[in-house]
Design a protein around this motif. Structure first.
Motif, short mmCIF file in Angstrom:
data_model
loop_
_atom_site.label_atom_id
_atom_site.label_comp_id
_atom_site.label_asym_id
_atom_site.label_seq_id
_atom_site.Cartn_x
_atom_site.Cartn_y
_atom_site.Cartn_z
N VAL A 26 -4.44 -0.43 4.77
CA VAL A 26 -3.60 0.27 3.80
C VAL A 26 -2.13 0.33 4.21
N SER A 28 -0.43 2.44 5.80
CA SER A 28 0.18 3.77 5.73
C SER A 28 -0.66 4.70 6.58
N ASP A 31 -2.52 7.58 4.65
CA ASP A 31 -3.62 7.04 3.86
C ASP A 31 -4.77 6.60 4.77
N ASP A 34 -6.59 9.67 5.78
CA ASP A 34 -7.39 10.17 4.66
C ASP A 34 -8.69 9.38 4.53
N CYS A 66 -10.64 2.51 1.70
CA CYS A 66 -9.38 1.76 1.71
C CYS A 66 -9.29 0.82 0.51
N LEU A 69 -8.36 2.70 -2.54
CA LEU A 69 -6.95 3.07 -2.51
C LEU A 69 -6.06 1.88 -2.86
N ARG A 73 -3.54 1.56 -5.95
CA ARG A 73 -2.13 1.27 -5.70
C ARG A 73 -1.69 0.04 -6.50
#
Length: 303
Positions: A26, A28, A31, A34, A66, A69, A73
């Motif tokens: 990811v 980040s 993130d 998370d 992931c 996400l 995104r």
């Protein structure tokens, strides 16, 4: 120890691995944290008596978080969070240390700035397949389960990602590859503000062209002459410390990517053993059009 205590202890030991997988997926830190936290929540609620490889199971769960996400995104046309400050994640088993923006920068550098930039250009499925298989040696049948695809399809996704990460065949770059040490030396001298070394590496009549978005008001978009360019380069030492050698449009270059987020690309032309042209691309539309790939070498999968 109770079963819950054993699970918490095992998860705490696996957390660095899960965080490493998630961060590469990811790009980040919050993130990634998370995703790892969600893996813990699912593990704490699941019946794990039939699970033979708990680390593998947790890796799969984290990877799926992931993937969700990345798909979200992509639908929202988002990129990794641009803010320099990040909130602290919720505490997990044993407590999760507070993460800072500075730590994310250090983590990105340890992973490899150029790698993160290239990974960010892959599709979600390609990125997950490449990270799991090429970076963490997860078998393709398990990668396929994460992606809800066959092992053959997962292998094809990883292959396409690999081609994009490494770009053209090495034979196509043999003439330019010999310039990579010179580019690395230029980056090192730029980071340290080493004027004498910069003057040795630059051609006497070197030309530097840059997009206005990267320059302070009043600074010309074109400079000429080794000393003029070297003096300017010293003023951008902080930016150079966020740089990494990479292929840029098939030639040697440097990506400037604080926290792994692409800010600029330097395309370098070498003539007679010295850098003759430096083109600094910072305009977003032009950046998106630059083809970026990892250079060869053992450090390409740093971290």
């Amino acid at each position: 120890m109770s079963a819950d205590e054993l699970l918490a202890d095992r998860f705490a030991r696996d957390r660095p691995h899960l965080r490493a997988v998630a961060y590469r997926m990811v790009g980040s830190l919050p993130d990634a944290e998370d995703a790892v936290q969600q893996a813990w929540l699912k593990a704490s609620r699941a019946d794990l008596r039939e699970v033979r490889n708990l680390t593998g199971w947790l890796t799969t769960v984290t990877a799926r978080e992931c993937l969700d996400l990345l798909r979200t995104r992509r639908r929202r046309a988002e990129v990794a969070l641009p803010e320099p400050e990040f909130p602290a994640p919720e505490a997990g088993p044993g407590g999760t240390p507070v993460r800072t923006a500075e730590e994310e920068v250090l983590l990105a550098e340890s992973v490899g700035l150029a790698l993160l930039v290239v990974l960010d250009r892959l599709s979600p499925a390609q990125r997950v397949a490449f990270v799991l298989h090429d970076l963490f040696s997860v078998p393709f049948d398990e990668v396929g389960r994460v992606l809800d695809r066959s092992a053959v399809a997962a292998k094809k996704l990883a292959s396409r990602a690999r081609n994009q990460v490494h770009g053209a065949a090495p034979a196509d770059r043999r003439p330019a590859a010999r310039h990579l040490p010179l580019v690395a030396a230029f980056l090192a001298a730029s980071r340290g503000g080493d004027l004498e070394t910069l003057l040795d590496l630059l051609a006497p009549d070197v030309v530097r062209r840059a997009d206005p978005v990267l320059l302070p008001p009043g600074m010309p978009t074109e400079l000429r002459g080794a000393r003029t360019v070297a003096e300017e380069t010293r003023h951008f030492a902080a930016r150079a410390r966020m740089g990494s050698v990479a292929w840029a449009d098939g030639g040697p270059g440097i990506v400037i990517a604080p926290g792994g987020r692409l800010m600029a690309v330097l395309r370098l032309t070498v003539e007679a053993g010295r850098i003759a042209i430096i083109e600094v691309v910072g305009d977003r539309a032009r950046l998106d059009a630059v083809t970026i790939a990892l250079p060869p070498g053992p450090g390409r999968y740093a971290g």
